[in-house]
Write an enzyme that holds these catalytic residues in place. Structure first.
Site, PDB file in Angstrom:
ATOM      1  N   LYS A  85      48.984 -85.622  50.618  1.00 18.26           N
ATOM      2  CA  LYS A  85      50.164 -85.731  49.747  1.00 18.26           C
ATOM      3  C   LYS A  85      51.328 -84.895  50.278  1.00 18.26           C
ATOM      4  O   LYS A  85      52.415 -84.923  49.722  1.00 18.26           O
ATOM      5  CB  LYS A  85      49.813 -85.276  48.325  1.00 18.26           C
ATOM      6  CG  LYS A  85      48.819 -86.209  47.631  1.00 18.26           C
ATOM      7  CD  LYS A  85      48.628 -85.789  46.190  1.00 18.26           C
ATOM      8  CE  LYS A  85      47.364 -86.354  45.580  1.00 18.26           C
ATOM      9  NZ  LYS A  85      47.476 -87.744  45.182  1.00 18.26           N
ATOM     10  N   ASP A 114      45.678 -76.601  39.819  1.00 19.47           N
ATOM     11  CA  ASP A 114      45.703 -77.856  40.565  1.00 19.47           C
ATOM     12  C   ASP A 114      47.132 -78.016  41.095  1.00 19.47           C
ATOM     13  O   ASP A 114      48.037 -78.414  40.364  1.00 19.47           O
ATOM     14  CB  ASP A 114      45.310 -79.010  39.644  1.00 19.47           C
ATOM     15  CG  ASP A 114      45.419 -80.365  40.338  1.00 19.47           C
ATOM     16  OD1 ASP A 114      45.917 -80.411  41.469  1.00 19.47           O
ATOM     17  OD2 ASP A 114      45.021 -81.364  39.724  1.00 19.47           O
ATOM     18  N   GLN A 142      50.347 -81.716  43.223  1.00 19.85           N
ATOM     19  CA  GLN A 142      51.681 -82.327  43.166  1.00 19.85           C
ATOM     20  C   GLN A 142      52.788 -81.291  43.276  1.00 19.85           C
ATOM     21  O   GLN A 142      53.965 -81.650  43.227  1.00 19.85           O
ATOM     22  CB  GLN A 142      51.854 -83.136  41.867  1.00 19.85           C
ATOM     23  CG  GLN A 142      50.906 -84.310  41.720  1.00 19.85           C
ATOM     24  CD  GLN A 142      51.148 -85.435  42.725  1.00 19.85           C
ATOM     25  OE1 GLN A 142      52.117 -85.421  43.501  1.00 19.85           O
ATOM     26  NE2 GLN A 142      50.270 -86.411  42.740  1.00 19.85           N
ATOM     27  N   HIS A 193      44.811 -84.596  35.546  1.00 17.68           N
ATOM     28  CA  HIS A 193      44.211 -85.629  36.398  1.00 17.68           C
ATOM     29  C   HIS A 193      42.690 -85.531  36.210  1.00 17.68           C
ATOM     30  O   HIS A 193      42.155 -84.437  36.021  1.00 17.68           O
ATOM     31  CB  HIS A 193      44.598 -85.312  37.841  1.00 17.68           C
ATOM     32  CG  HIS A 193      44.232 -86.346  38.854  1.00 17.68           C
ATOM     33  ND1 HIS A 193      42.947 -86.519  39.311  1.00 17.68           N
ATOM     34  CD2 HIS A 193      44.987 -87.250  39.521  1.00 17.68           C
ATOM     35  CE1 HIS A 193      42.928 -87.488  40.220  1.00 17.68           C
ATOM     36  NE2 HIS A 193      44.152 -87.950  40.358  1.00 17.68           N
ATOM     37  N   CYS A 219      44.688 -91.950  37.007  1.00 16.52           N
ATOM     38  CA  CYS A 219      43.591 -90.981  36.837  1.00 16.52           C
ATOM     39  C   CYS A 219      43.893 -89.976  35.729  1.00 16.52           C
ATOM     40  O   CYS A 219      43.531 -88.793  35.845  1.00 16.52           O
ATOM     41  CB  CYS A 219      43.274 -90.248  38.144  1.00 16.52           C
ATOM     42  SG  CYS A 219      42.809 -91.344  39.475  1.00 16.52           S
TER      43      CYS A 219
HETATM   44  N1  PMP Z   1      45.334 -83.564  40.893  1.00 17.36           N
HETATM   45  C1  PMP Z   1      46.506 -84.189  40.818  1.00 17.36           C
HETATM   46  C2  PMP Z   1      47.573 -83.645  39.910  1.00 17.36           C
HETATM   47  C3  PMP Z   1      46.733 -85.327  41.598  1.00 17.36           C
HETATM   48  O1  PMP Z   1      47.905 -85.953  41.533  1.00 17.36           O
HETATM   49  C4  PMP Z   1      45.698 -85.790  42.442  1.00 17.36           C
HETATM   50  C5  PMP Z   1      45.880 -87.049  43.285  1.00 17.36           C
HETATM   51  N2  PMP Z   1      46.377 -88.146  42.576  1.00 17.36           N
HETATM   52  C6  PMP Z   1      44.503 -85.089  42.477  1.00 17.36           C
HETATM   53  C7  PMP Z   1      44.351 -83.967  41.695  1.00 17.36           C
HETATM   54  C8  PMP Z   1      43.371 -85.507  43.361  1.00 17.36           C
HETATM   55  O2  PMP Z   1      43.768 -85.470  44.684  1.00 17.36           O
HETATM   56  P1  PMP Z   1      42.840 -86.117  45.806  1.00 17.36           P
HETATM   57  O3  PMP Z   1      42.590 -87.524  45.385  1.00 17.36           O
HETATM   58  O4  PMP Z   1      43.636 -86.012  47.055  1.00 17.36           O
HETATM   59  O5  PMP Z   1      41.591 -85.312  45.832  1.00 17.36           O
END
Ligand code: PMP
Length: 418
Positions: free
Chosen positions: A233, A207, A210, A130, A373
């Site tokens: 999430k 990270d 998920q 991401h 993203c």
């Molecule tokens: N890492 C991953 C794997 C994600 O799926 C996301 C959210 N789509 C993020 C980081 C960023 O999370 P946030 O927008 O809540 O900061």
């Protein structure tokens, strides 16, 4: 667990969209919140609200207790100690906090220099990250003269682990990887990556955005150095996330942001900082959100994370099997054979992902469309965009089937395929 048994806790799921019952398959972007979470936040705000950490009055002491209890609940949930959890706004801020603190280490007082990067040091990510786990490292590399390297993926998005030795060299200082891909839904084979990182003395940043909502995660058992995740999430509110850092690493890091509530002594010229975690939590804190996130954790614990994981994995299999049956549909990361959560991204040949999303939305079905993203991964897979369906504890088999039936109509509707 049965999703049908928890759905009543999520009033929003009872909505209609475009004349159809809502089928919410965008939980990877943000999950819906159970009433218990909303109620916990309301209760805090109506009975206990006060600024934490410094007030001498009774309400401030109660609010501080609630704030500390919330931290303890979240720490326990991921196998950390209380003093190893730093509140952040979300996972993005958590990764930026680590990267900025590491950057600041280069110019900080001597006691904070031990983790500073020097030109030629290496930072390793993967090709499927991401942007939140890529751009902060690009920026850190630019600021310090470090070199950014990455573990590539194959045509199906599987990480090419045979590159580990050549990509993660003894010059690697940081290895930042996602636990579960937000595009592919696949669980990263962490063991060899973590083993290699530790072998060369690099820090592992996980990270876990998920994974924490869907799988039991124990940061100590995984042996990671840092981990980040977002409250929204995992059935909690927006505006709150957490950073886990091994205590001795947090001790070694200078602050990323500075201001009130994180200092011992301030003169007009300089400041001395408090120990972690306070050093990393400047300013007035997000107390009601922390309290509500702790309630989300308790909600997940009541279901039980092994049951949550079974449900997610089962729905993931149902999704992928169903998608595979459909003409003209390609599931991303399908053939890698890796374990996956209840999330799948796909393309429909000849139909733009945005059109797929629009068609499904007309039927009340919410999916994500775009690059999620993860532009480099999409580019590597030969795509600009994809559509993504993602589940949570409240997602039923029937909803997956409604989605698959609607999707089956897409090629004919857009006049492509047979
Ligand atoms: N890492 C991953 C794997 C994600 O799926 C996301 C959210 N789509 C993020 C980081 C960023 O999370 P946030 O927008 O809540 O900061």
């Amino acid at each position: 667990m049965r999703a049908e048994d928890v759905r009543a806790d999520f009033p929003l799921l009872d909505s209609s969209v475009n004349g159809h019952p809502l089928v919410y398959l965008d939980s990877a972007a943000t999950a819906q919140k159970p009433l218990a979470v909303l109620e916990a936040e309301r209760e805090f705000l109506t009975t206990t609200n006060a600024a934490v950490n410094r007030g001498a009055h009774t309400l401030a002491a109660r609010a501080t207790d609630a704030f500390d209890d919330a931290r303890a609940a979240v720490a326990r949930f991921v196998g950390a100690r209380d003093d190893e959890i730093v509140w952040t706004s979300n996972a993005t801020e958590g990764i930026n906090l680590i990267a900025t603190a590491l950057s600041n280490a280069s110019t900080a007082d001597a006691q904070y220099r031990s983790l500073a990067l020097t030109p030629g040091d290496e930072i390793v990510v993967t090709e499927l990250e991401h942007h939140a786990n890529l751009i902060p490292w690009q920026q850190l590399a630019q600021r310090t003269g470090a070199v950014l390297r990455y573990i590539p993926v194959d045509d199906d998005g599987a990480l090419l682990l045979d590159t580990l030795e050549s990509v993660v060299t003894p010059r690697a200082r940081i290895v930042a990887v996602s636990h579960v891909s937000n595009v592919l839904g696949t669980v990263t084979p962490l063991e060899p990556i973590i083993a290699r990182a530790h072998e060369v003395g690099a820090l592992i940043v996980l990270d876990a955005c998920q994974s924490v909502p869907h799988l039991p995660v124990d940061v100590r058992a995984l042996d990671v150095d840092f981990a980040v995740f977002s409250g929204h999430k995992m059935l909690g509110p927006t505006g709150i996330g957490a950073l886990y850092g091994r205590r001795e690493l947090l001790e070694a890091l200078p602050p990323a942001s500075t201001g009130g509530s994180m200092i011992t002594t301030v003169t007009m010229e300089r400041a001395e900082f408090l120990p972690p975690r306070l050093r990393f939590e400047p300013g007035t804190q997000r107390v009601s959100q922390a309290v509500a996130l702790a309630e989300a954790v308790r909600y997940l614990e009541r279901i039980g994370m092994p049951a949550v994981a079974d449900h997610s994995v089962r729905l993931g299999a149902r999704l992928v099997e169903g998608l595979r049956q459909l003409d003209g549909v390609r599931v991303l990361g399908d053939t890698s054979g890796a374990p996956r959560i209840g999330l799948a991204s796909f393309e429909v040949a000849g139909v733009h992902a945005h059109d797929v999303g629009q068609f499904l939305d007309d039927r009340g079905i919410a999916v994500r469309v775009g690059h999620h993203c993860a532009q480099p991964l999409h580019r590597r897979l030969g795509l600009v965009a994809s559509a993504r369906a993602s589940a949570s504890v409240y997602t039923t088999d029937e909803e997956i089937d409604v989605f698959l039936e609607a999707l089956a109509e897409v090629p004919a509707f857009f006049g492509v395929g047979r």
